[in-house]
Motif scaffolding. Structure first.
Motif, PDB file in Angstrom:
ATOM      1  N   UNK A  20       2.188  28.563  25.292  1.00  0.00           N
ATOM      2  CA  UNK A  20       1.020  29.447  25.734  1.00  0.00           C
ATOM      3  C   UNK A  20      -0.487  28.770  25.204  1.00  0.00           C
ATOM      4  N   UNK A  21      -0.360  28.171  23.953  1.00  0.00           N
ATOM      5  CA  UNK A  21      -1.364  27.509  23.618  1.00  0.00           C
ATOM      6  C   UNK A  21      -1.784  26.046  24.065  1.00  0.00           C
ATOM      7  N   UNK A  22      -0.972  25.749  24.862  1.00  0.00           N
ATOM      8  CA  UNK A  22      -1.070  24.247  25.440  1.00  0.00           C
ATOM      9  C   UNK A  22      -0.975  23.258  24.205  1.00  0.00           C
ATOM     10  N   UNK A  23      -0.143  23.648  23.032  1.00  0.00           N
ATOM     11  CA  UNK A  23       0.076  22.568  22.102  1.00  0.00           C
ATOM     12  C   UNK A  23       1.241  21.723  22.622  1.00  0.00           C
ATOM     13  N   UNK A  24       0.816  20.364  22.414  1.00  0.00           N
ATOM     14  CA  UNK A  24       2.219  19.443  22.869  1.00  0.00           C
ATOM     15  C   UNK A  24       2.895  18.993  21.624  1.00  0.00           C
ATOM     16  N   UNK A  25       4.283  19.186  21.551  1.00  0.00           N
ATOM     17  CA  UNK A  25       5.265  18.962  20.832  1.00  0.00           C
ATOM     18  C   UNK A  25       5.106  17.409  20.402  1.00  0.00           C
ATOM     19  N   UNK A  49       4.869  23.935  12.646  1.00  0.00           N
ATOM     20  CA  UNK A  49       5.920  24.712  13.328  1.00  0.00           C
ATOM     21  C   UNK A  49       5.570  24.830  15.035  1.00  0.00           C
ATOM     22  N   UNK A  50       4.357  24.903  15.277  1.00  0.00           N
ATOM     23  CA  UNK A  50       4.008  25.123  16.912  1.00  0.00           C
ATOM     24  C   UNK A  50       3.988  23.686  17.217  1.00  0.00           C
ATOM     25  N   UNK A  51       4.046  22.478  16.487  1.00  0.00           N
ATOM     26  CA  UNK A  51       3.943  21.275  17.050  1.00  0.00           C
ATOM     27  C   UNK A  51       5.385  21.014  17.218  1.00  0.00           C
ATOM     28  N   UNK A  68       5.214  30.397  21.958  1.00  0.00           N
ATOM     29  CA  UNK A  68       3.862  30.472  21.395  1.00  0.00           C
ATOM     30  C   UNK A  68       3.042  29.047  21.642  1.00  0.00           C
ATOM     31  N   UNK A  69       3.573  27.964  21.436  1.00  0.00           N
ATOM     32  CA  UNK A  69       3.075  26.745  21.307  1.00  0.00           C
ATOM     33  C   UNK A  69       2.683  26.479  23.049  1.00  0.00           C
TER      34      UNK A  69
END
Ligand code: TC6
Length: 684
Positions: free
Chosen positions: A589-594, A493-495, A586-587
């Motif tokens: 903020x966490x530097x998660x790249x889609x 979901x975060x990705x 949220x992603x």
């Protein structure tokens, strides 16, 4: 002739007896013995009829399932069935117990059937990824009609023998000695009338196409992804085009396709895996098992009430205990409502409900439950609450009484710490709704006595649950693995994956529901609270962040009308763009790249998470073998039976392939949980 099939002449009737314990399965020896016995009986000019009966607890319960994976041995069952069907001397099947699969096909090929009241008849082959391969699809519609036969064969469900003769399925019924009944029937009826030819005609039924379409519709919802029921349907429809013998030949081809399919291999594995899970390796004990006839359930919420209903349905006397009258009343009215709905659906009668409720005592007083043999605590998931209950139990019930907790996660050793006789404490983890779900995870602690474990394994059988014995760890086997599966859904979901995309991928894989729809149904706050109680699970900031954010914004799932999805009053699910916004923020903020993923990549990632956790569980000896894990996943979490369970699925994928995929995920994500379990190395 083999030792396991004998033939004796009794007053002008040849009695063929099969004695192949435990269930008189049609092994190669039984098949050849039966053919020899038939030849011998038919050659005897002094006899006018042949009876086929079985020793022991049942008539033939089917082909020997163990033989399916091996090189086929002659004679094949269809040849035995044809030899019976074409016998010049009338044959009477004397039925008792479970007349299943090939056993029922043999009975259907006989010219007459007599049976003991209560006998069960069925063609359960679809449950093994097969179709009836010895003429069942051709014989049964000719006896019962297309619609009834179709229903029995494609659902695999058994029926009870009619209480009186209907001269189609059964020609005489007895409630005492079935052989005596068969002999009497032979002398009073068969001797004067002689044999009757089997119905070889094409089945003519105007609404055949409607029946087929109705069955197809059912299959789409109830047997999703399974090939055998579709082939069974095709074979059954041959009866509307071909004679018995032609239909038998053509349906045999479909049977062989099923027999050699990976689905059937997995479903046959599942059959034996469940039996193995029921027989854990335990030190032998001399003391008799504990008698469990009176059981207290503590807590009348959905789980407690469900457990109480499950026990009542098996004739157990139940005390339902709550902390106050209001909670008790709520639980009792839920039980009565559920039972009334079962009556409306025709599942049980009013009388059965009255009988069950007569065995139920609702109470708020511990003193009432003093003579319990087993207490199952199903209270609020809190260590303090549970320890308080166990301390009260210590002061109430006898030291012989087994004390069980239905906790889903908590440390049962810690619960047991308030009790003096810790050896009688055990986990009995039911799955919701407890009166329906088959699985019972039995959790042994450091101190649980072997007799207590064995007594609970036997008790599981009494209450018709599939038992699986496991050791203590957070979430035990099922929920520990489920956490890894849910973890990956949350990461995806975060990705950038949507809840629909993730759920659809898992449903397409074969799961009954997707993980996020399930989470909405059970309540996202349950895991949330459990994670708060066990902060070790939250070391990675992204771990369950998506779910936590939803709970923080009041979206607890179906009960609040929103969760991963939005719900209307009828609980219809729709996507909600706000949810994706929450995850996107949220992603960032966490530097998660889609990223973008295919459906296959999504399902593979979640299933690999399950497999690696399962392997860790085996490495730690929390489960005795892979069969225990697969049994849990098949019966508690809706893992597709045609894959055999996550561990069998991994074996089919190949452990080398699994390890490579895990290593790739480890490299890609840097997360320790993707390190392949050392257990996998032991298999390479
Ligand atoms: C078929 O017939 C196809 C024909 C076409 C051919 C062309 N084979 O369940 P229980 C064992 S497909 C081998 O605990 P219950 C079982 O593993 C078959 N073994 O007893 C266990 O062994 P363990 C269609 C079998 O009283 C022991 O027997 N038939 C078979 O609770 C006791 O079993 C079926 O699918 C078998 N067919 O229930 C019927 N059946 O002690 C499957 C059992 O070493 N069987 N065993 O662990 C059942 O549904 C039940 O066993 C039962 C008895 C209702 C017969």
């Amino acid at each position: 002739m083999s030792n396991i099939v004998s033939v004796v002449s009794q007053n002008e009737v040849a009695v063929i007896t099969i004695n192949n314990p435990p269930v008189n399965a049609l092994s190669a020896e039984v098949r050849s013995g039966l053919l020899d016995a038939l030849t011998q009986a038919q050659a005897d000019k002094s006899i006018f009829a042949i009876v086929i009966q079985c020793e022991g607890r049942t008539f033939i319960a089917g082909a020997d399932i163990k033989e399916f994976g091996q090189t086929p041995k002659l004679p094949h069952l269809p040849d035995v069935v044809l030899a019976i069907a074409n016998s010049s001397v009338p044959i009477i099947a004397a039925l008792h117990g479970s007349v299943l699969g090939g056993g029922f096909e043999i009975a259907l090929a006989c010219q007459y059937r007599v049976g003991l009241k209560g006998t069960t008849l069925g063609l359960p082959e679809v449950n093994l990824g097969l179709i009836p391969g010895a003429g069942g699809t051709q014989l049964l519609p000719r006896v019962l009609g297309l619609s009834k036969a179709m229903n029995m064969i494609i659902t695999g469900k058994s029926i009870k023998l009619p209480d009186t003769a209907d001269n189609a399925l059964v020609h005489a019924v007895t409630d005492s000695d079935v052989l005596a009944c068969a002999l009497e029937f032979s002398h009073t009826f068969v001797k004067s009338i002689g044999g009757q030819k089997l119905n070889n005609k094409i089945v003519e039924q105007d609404d055949a196409e409607d029946i087929k379409q109705h069955a197809l519709k059912n299959l789409v919802s109830k047997r999703k992804g399974q090939t055998a029921p579709l082939k069974a349907l095709e074979a059954i429809m041959y009866t509307t085009q071909y004679s018995l013998e032609e239909g038998m030949k053509k349906s045999r081809k479909l049977f062989l396709e099923c027999r050699d399919s990976p689905q059937s291999a997995a479903m046959r594995y599942a059959f034996f895996a469940e039996k193995k899970a029921q027989k854990p390796k335990l030190p032998s004990i001399s003391a008799p098992l504990k008698n469990i006839e009176k059981v207290t359930v503590i807590g009348a919420g959905t789980m407690g009430a469900g457990i109480a209903m499950c026990l009542l349905a098996s004739g157990i006397s139940v005390y339902l205990l709550e902390i106050n009258a209001e909670n008790l009343e709520r639980g009792m009215s839920y039980i009565k409502k559920t039972l009334a709905s079962s009556v409306r659906k025709g599942r049980i009668s009013e009388q059965q409900v009255a009988d069950q409720l007569a065995h139920l005592t609702a109470t708020t007083e511990y003193s009432t439950i003093a003579d319990s043999h087993l207490v199952i605590e199903a209270a609020f998931e809190s260590m303090v609450v549970k320890q308080d209950i166990f301390a009260k139990l210590e002061a109430t019930v006898s030291t012989e009484c087994i004390l069980a907790s239905n906790t889903s996660y908590l440390d049962i050793d810690e619960i047991a710490s308030v009790v003096t006789h810790k050896s009688r404490v055990i986990g009995l983890h039911f799955f919701s709704p407890a009166h329906i779900m088959k699985l019972l995870e039995i959790v042994k602690t450091k101190h649980t006595d072997t007799n207590v474990i064995s007594s609970c394994m036997a008790f599981a059988k009494t209450i018709k649950k599939q038992a699986a014995l496991v050791g203590m760890c957070y979430g035990f086997v099922g929920n520990r693995m489920y956490a890894s599966y849910g973890r990956e859904a949350n990461f995806l979901l975060l990705e950038g994956c949507s809840p629909e995309q993730i759920d659809k991928a898992l449903v397409d894989f074969g799961m009954a529901m997707g993980p996020l729809a399930v989470n909405d149904m059970s309540g996202i706050d349950i895991g949330y609270k459990a994670r708060k109680e066990n902060p070790n699970l939250s070391v990675d900031p992204a771990y369950f962040l998506a779910a936590n954010l939803l709970v923080d914004s009041g979206r607890l799932g179906q009960k609040t009308g929103s969760g991963f999805y939005a719900y209307d009053e009828k609980l219809n699910r729709t996507s909600d763009p706000i949810v994706m916004d929450i995850f996107k923020n949220a992603a960032q903020k966490l530097n998660i790249v889609p990223q973008s993923y295919t459906s296959e990549e999504i399902s593979e990632r979640l299933v690999l998470a399950l497999i690696n956790e399962g392997a860790n569980i085996l490495q730690e000896s929390i489960a005795e073998n892979a069969e225990v894990i697969d049994t849990i996943w098949l019966n508690g979490y809706g893992f597709p039976r045609y894959y055999g369970g996550p561990m069998f699925y991994a074996q089919q994928l190949g452990w080398k392939y699994v390890k490579e995929k895990l290593l790739a995920l480890h490299q890609q994500t840097g997360k320790d949980w993707w390190k392949p379990s050392t257990y996998i190395d032991s298999l390479l």
